[in-house]
Design a protein around this motif. Structure first.
Motif, PDB file in Angstrom:
ATOM      1  N   ALA A 167       0.836  -1.209   0.000  1.00  0.00           N
ATOM      2  CA  ALA A 167       0.000   0.000   0.000  1.00  0.00           C
ATOM      3  C   ALA A 167       0.863   1.248   0.000  1.00  0.00           C
ATOM      4  CB  ALA A 167      -0.937  -0.014   1.208  1.00  0.00           C
ATOM      5  N   ARG A 168       1.951   1.216   0.745  1.00  0.00           N
ATOM      6  CA  ARG A 168       2.853   2.378   0.786  1.00  0.00           C
ATOM      7  C   ARG A 168       3.430   2.665  -0.596  1.00  0.00           C
ATOM      8  NH1 ARG A 168       8.328   2.428   4.245  1.00  0.00           N
ATOM      9  NH2 ARG A 168       8.624   0.591   2.978  1.00  0.00           N
ATOM     10  N   ARG A 169       3.828   1.623  -1.305  1.00  0.00           N
ATOM     11  CA  ARG A 169       4.414   1.825  -2.640  1.00  0.00           C
ATOM     12  C   ARG A 169       3.395   2.311  -3.662  1.00  0.00           C
ATOM     13  NH1 ARG A 169       6.835  -2.778  -1.005  1.00  0.00           N
ATOM     14  NH2 ARG A 169       5.428  -4.093  -2.218  1.00  0.00           N
ATOM     15  N   LEU A 170       2.133   1.987  -3.473  1.00  0.00           N
ATOM     16  CA  LEU A 170       1.108   2.324  -4.453  1.00  0.00           C
ATOM     17  C   LEU A 170       0.565   3.744  -4.316  1.00  0.00           C
ATOM     18  CD1 LEU A 170      -0.846  -1.045  -4.349  1.00  0.00           C
ATOM     19  CD2 LEU A 170       0.577  -0.196  -6.240  1.00  0.00           C
ATOM     20  N   MET A 171       0.829   4.383  -3.196  1.00  0.00           N
ATOM     21  CA  MET A 171       0.247   5.689  -2.929  1.00  0.00           C
ATOM     22  C   MET A 171       1.349   6.740  -2.776  1.00  0.00           C
ATOM     23  SD  MET A 171      -2.958   4.804  -2.969  1.00  0.00           S
ATOM     24  CE  MET A 171      -3.978   6.019  -2.152  1.00  0.00           C
ATOM     25  N   HIS A 172       0.984   8.011  -2.941  1.00  0.00           N
ATOM     26  CA  HIS A 172       1.963   9.092  -2.806  1.00  0.00           C
ATOM     27  C   HIS A 172       2.261   9.426  -1.355  1.00  0.00           C
ATOM     28  CE1 HIS A 172       0.639  10.292  -7.044  1.00  0.00           C
ATOM     29  NE2 HIS A 172       1.869   9.843  -7.119  1.00  0.00           N
ATOM     30  N   ASP A 173       1.236   9.511  -0.533  1.00  0.00           N
ATOM     31  CA  ASP A 173       1.396   9.808   0.893  1.00  0.00           C
ATOM     32  C   ASP A 173       0.993   8.575   1.682  1.00  0.00           C
ATOM     33  OD1 ASP A 173       1.985  12.478   0.303  1.00  0.00           O
ATOM     34  OD2 ASP A 173      -0.097  13.104   0.551  1.00  0.00           O
ATOM     35  N   PHE A 174       1.662   8.341   2.788  1.00  0.00           N
ATOM     36  CA  PHE A 174       1.386   7.161   3.609  1.00  0.00           C
ATOM     37  C   PHE A 174       1.684   7.497   5.059  1.00  0.00           C
ATOM     38  CE2 PHE A 174       0.957   2.619   4.129  1.00  0.00           C
ATOM     39  CZ  PHE A 174       1.683   2.353   5.281  1.00  0.00           C
ATOM     40  N   ARG A 175       0.726   7.284   5.945  1.00  0.00           N
ATOM     41  CA  ARG A 175       0.900   7.522   7.383  1.00  0.00           C
ATOM     42  C   ARG A 175       0.293   6.357   8.147  1.00  0.00           C
ATOM     43  NH1 ARG A 175       4.020  10.649   6.318  1.00  0.00           N
ATOM     44  NH2 ARG A 175       4.008  12.883   6.341  1.00  0.00           N
ATOM     45  N   VAL A 176       0.980   5.940   9.196  1.00  0.00           N
ATOM     46  CA  VAL A 176       0.458   4.930  10.120  1.00  0.00           C
ATOM     47  C   VAL A 176       0.488   5.537  11.510  1.00  0.00           C
ATOM     48  CG1 VAL A 176       0.843   2.675  11.198  1.00  0.00           C
ATOM     49  CG2 VAL A 176       1.290   2.970   8.764  1.00  0.00           C
ATOM     50  N   ARG A 177      -0.604   5.410  12.207  1.00  0.00           N
ATOM     51  CA  ARG A 177      -0.673   5.831  13.610  1.00  0.00           C
ATOM     52  C   ARG A 177      -1.162   4.616  14.383  1.00  0.00           C
ATOM     53  NH1 ARG A 177      -3.207  11.416  15.496  1.00  0.00           N
ATOM     54  NH2 ARG A 177      -1.669  11.618  17.131  1.00  0.00           N
ATOM     55  N   THR A 178      -0.358   4.149  15.337  1.00  0.00           N
ATOM     56  CA  THR A 178      -0.707   2.923  16.051  1.00  0.00           C
ATOM     57  C   THR A 178      -0.174   2.974  17.475  1.00  0.00           C
ATOM     58  OG1 THR A 178      -0.653   0.500  15.883  1.00  0.00           O
ATOM     59  CG2 THR A 178       1.367   1.673  15.261  1.00  0.00           C
ATOM     60  N   ALA A 179      -0.814   2.240  18.356  1.00  0.00           N
ATOM     61  CA  ALA A 179      -0.368   2.104  19.736  1.00  0.00           C
ATOM     62  C   ALA A 179      -0.809   0.734  20.228  1.00  0.00           C
ATOM     63  CB  ALA A 179      -0.964   3.198  20.617  1.00  0.00           C
ATOM     64  N   PRO A 180       0.021   0.077  21.018  1.00  0.00           N
ATOM     65  CA  PRO A 180      -0.352  -1.243  21.531  1.00  0.00           C
ATOM     66  C   PRO A 180      -1.696  -1.202  22.269  1.00  0.00           C
ATOM     67  CG  PRO A 180       1.952  -0.777  22.001  1.00  0.00           C
ATOM     68  CD  PRO A 180       1.349   0.494  21.471  1.00  0.00           C
ATOM     69  N   GLY A 181      -2.606  -2.059  21.827  1.00  0.00           N
ATOM     70  CA  GLY A 181      -3.918  -2.156  22.444  1.00  0.00           C
ATOM     71  C   GLY A 181      -4.873  -1.036  22.102  1.00  0.00           C
ATOM     72  N   LYS A 182      -4.457  -0.094  21.281  1.00  0.00           N
ATOM     73  CA  LYS A 182      -5.284   1.078  20.966  1.00  0.00           C
ATOM     74  C   LYS A 182      -5.673   1.173  19.502  1.00  0.00           C
ATOM     75  CE  LYS A 182      -4.964   2.388  25.174  1.00  0.00           C
ATOM     76  NZ  LYS A 182      -6.091   2.155  26.067  1.00  0.00           N
ATOM     77  N   GLY A 183      -5.265   0.199  18.699  1.00  0.00           N
ATOM     78  CA  GLY A 183      -5.677   0.196  17.306  1.00  0.00           C
ATOM     79  C   GLY A 183      -4.677   0.858  16.377  1.00  0.00           C
ATOM     80  N   THR A 184      -5.085   0.906  15.127  1.00  0.00           N
ATOM     81  CA  THR A 184      -4.232   1.436  14.061  1.00  0.00           C
ATOM     82  C   THR A 184      -5.070   2.283  13.113  1.00  0.00           C
ATOM     83  OG1 THR A 184      -2.803  -0.500  14.175  1.00  0.00           O
ATOM     84  CG2 THR A 184      -2.710   0.786  12.142  1.00  0.00           C
ATOM     85  N   THR A 185      -4.509   3.381  12.674  1.00  0.00           N
ATOM     86  CA  THR A 185      -5.106   4.196  11.611  1.00  0.00           C
ATOM     87  C   THR A 185      -4.048   4.373  10.536  1.00  0.00           C
ATOM     88  OG1 THR A 185      -6.593   5.366  13.107  1.00  0.00           O
ATOM     89  CG2 THR A 185      -6.101   6.436  11.004  1.00  0.00           C
ATOM     90  N   VAL A 186      -4.419   4.046   9.308  1.00  0.00           N
ATOM     91  CA  VAL A 186      -3.530   4.229   8.163  1.00  0.00           C
ATOM     92  C   VAL A 186      -4.208   5.230   7.235  1.00  0.00           C
ATOM     93  CG1 VAL A 186      -2.345   3.133   6.224  1.00  0.00           C
ATOM     94  CG2 VAL A 186      -2.706   1.851   8.352  1.00  0.00           C
ATOM     95  N   VAL A 187      -3.476   6.261   6.855  1.00  0.00           N
ATOM     96  CA  VAL A 187      -3.994   7.289   5.949  1.00  0.00           C
ATOM     97  C   VAL A 187      -3.098   7.313   4.724  1.00  0.00           C
ATOM     98  CG1 VAL A 187      -4.567   9.735   5.666  1.00  0.00           C
ATOM     99  CG2 VAL A 187      -4.804   8.646   7.916  1.00  0.00           C
ATOM    100  N   VAL A 188      -3.705   7.106   3.558  1.00  0.00           N
ATOM    101  CA  VAL A 188      -2.950   7.116   2.298  1.00  0.00           C
ATOM    102  C   VAL A 188      -3.635   8.051   1.313  1.00  0.00           C
ATOM    103  CG1 VAL A 188      -2.011   4.789   2.586  1.00  0.00           C
ATOM    104  CG2 VAL A 188      -4.181   5.082   1.413  1.00  0.00           C
ATOM    105  N   THR A 189      -2.826   8.695   0.471  1.00  0.00           N
ATOM    106  CA  THR A 189      -3.359   9.622  -0.514  1.00  0.00           C
ATOM    107  C   THR A 189      -2.659   9.377  -1.843  1.00  0.00           C
ATOM    108  OG1 THR A 189      -3.632  11.296   1.203  1.00  0.00           O
ATOM    109  CG2 THR A 189      -3.738  12.069  -1.092  1.00  0.00           C
ATOM    110  N   ARG A 190      -3.410   9.479  -2.911  1.00  0.00           N
ATOM    111  CA  ARG A 190      -2.842   9.481  -4.253  1.00  0.00           C
ATOM    112  C   ARG A 190      -3.351  10.730  -4.945  1.00  0.00           C
ATOM    113  NH1 ARG A 190       0.767   6.540  -6.913  1.00  0.00           N
ATOM    114  NH2 ARG A 190       0.761   6.934  -9.125  1.00  0.00           N
ATOM    115  N   TRP A 191      -2.438  11.483  -5.533  1.00  0.00           N
ATOM    116  CA  TRP A 191      -2.775  12.716  -6.226  1.00  0.00           C
ATOM    117  C   TRP A 191      -2.980  12.430  -7.705  1.00  0.00           C
ATOM    118  CZ3 TRP A 191      -4.146  16.245  -2.985  1.00  0.00           C
ATOM    119  CH2 TRP A 191      -3.577  16.269  -1.717  1.00  0.00           C
TER     120      TRP A 191
END
Length: 194
Positions: A167-191
């Motif tokens: 997914a990181r290679r396929l998109m222009h922007d890539f962010r991961v926000r994660t914490a043990p036991g608190k879940g994960t949010t991945v934000v990706v953007t393609r322009w």
């Protein structure tokens, strides 16, 4: 940085993922910022500094859709919804395929590893910088080692281990926000620079 994008981390610039303080008993989140390796003359500098242009400034709030990812059927729904959004955003067939593939990988990760979650599709309208942002969130166990999870071949199950890294290679922007036991949010953007 793009003139129509607020710097990542500015208050209100990134409404799709709550800051750590919004999560009860949350410790500091581990954030990873990195860009896709797909060669593109207009690829974004996706460093984690103040110049990381990944805010939602310029996104059309009326063109934002959210989908539950709780079943195999939901994965199919997400694929169709993202494909329709790529067409609406004017992406060519190759970029459509890149975005749908990234969405599929990220949604499947949320379903399999996070116990389900949501996928949000946000369009950046004509008139500004056109593009499409996907935000995939779950409340699962989090990713203990983001760097390892981004390497090809890394898997915690029976998959091929191309999910996050792919997914990181396929998109222009890539962010991961994660914490043990608190879940994960991945934000990706393609322009869309067509």
């Amino acid at each position: 940085m793009y003139p129509d994008a607020a710097p990542y981390g500015e208050p209100g610039a990134y409404p799709d993922a709550a800051p750590a303080a919004a999560h009860p008993d949350a410790g500091p989140y581990r954030e990873y910022g990195g860009g896709g390796a797909v060669p593109d003359a207009h690829a974004v500098d996706t460093g984690t500094g103040a110049d990381a242009g990944t805010g939602d400034a310029g996104a059309d709030p009326a063109r934002c859709s959210r989908y539950e990812v709780r079943s195999e059927e939901d994965l199919l729904t997400v694929r169709h919804a993202v494909r329709a959004a790529t067409v609406e955003a004017g992406f060519g067939i190759v970029d459509q395929t890149r975005i749908v593939t990234a969405a599929s990988e990220l949604a499947r990760n949320a379903y399999v590893h996070g116990g389900g979650g949501t996928l949000e599709v946000r369009l950046f309208p004509p008139g500004g910088r056109r593009g499409l942002r996907l935000t995939v969130s779950d409340e699962g166990p989090g990713i203990p080692d983001v760097e390892a999870a981004l390497r090809d071949g890394f898997t915690t199950g029976s998959g091929l281990g191309h999910g996050l890294g792919g997914a990181r290679r396929l998109m222009h922007d890539f962010r991961v926000r994660t914490a043990p036991g608190k879940g994960t949010t991945v934000v990706v953007t393609r322009w869309n620079d067509r």
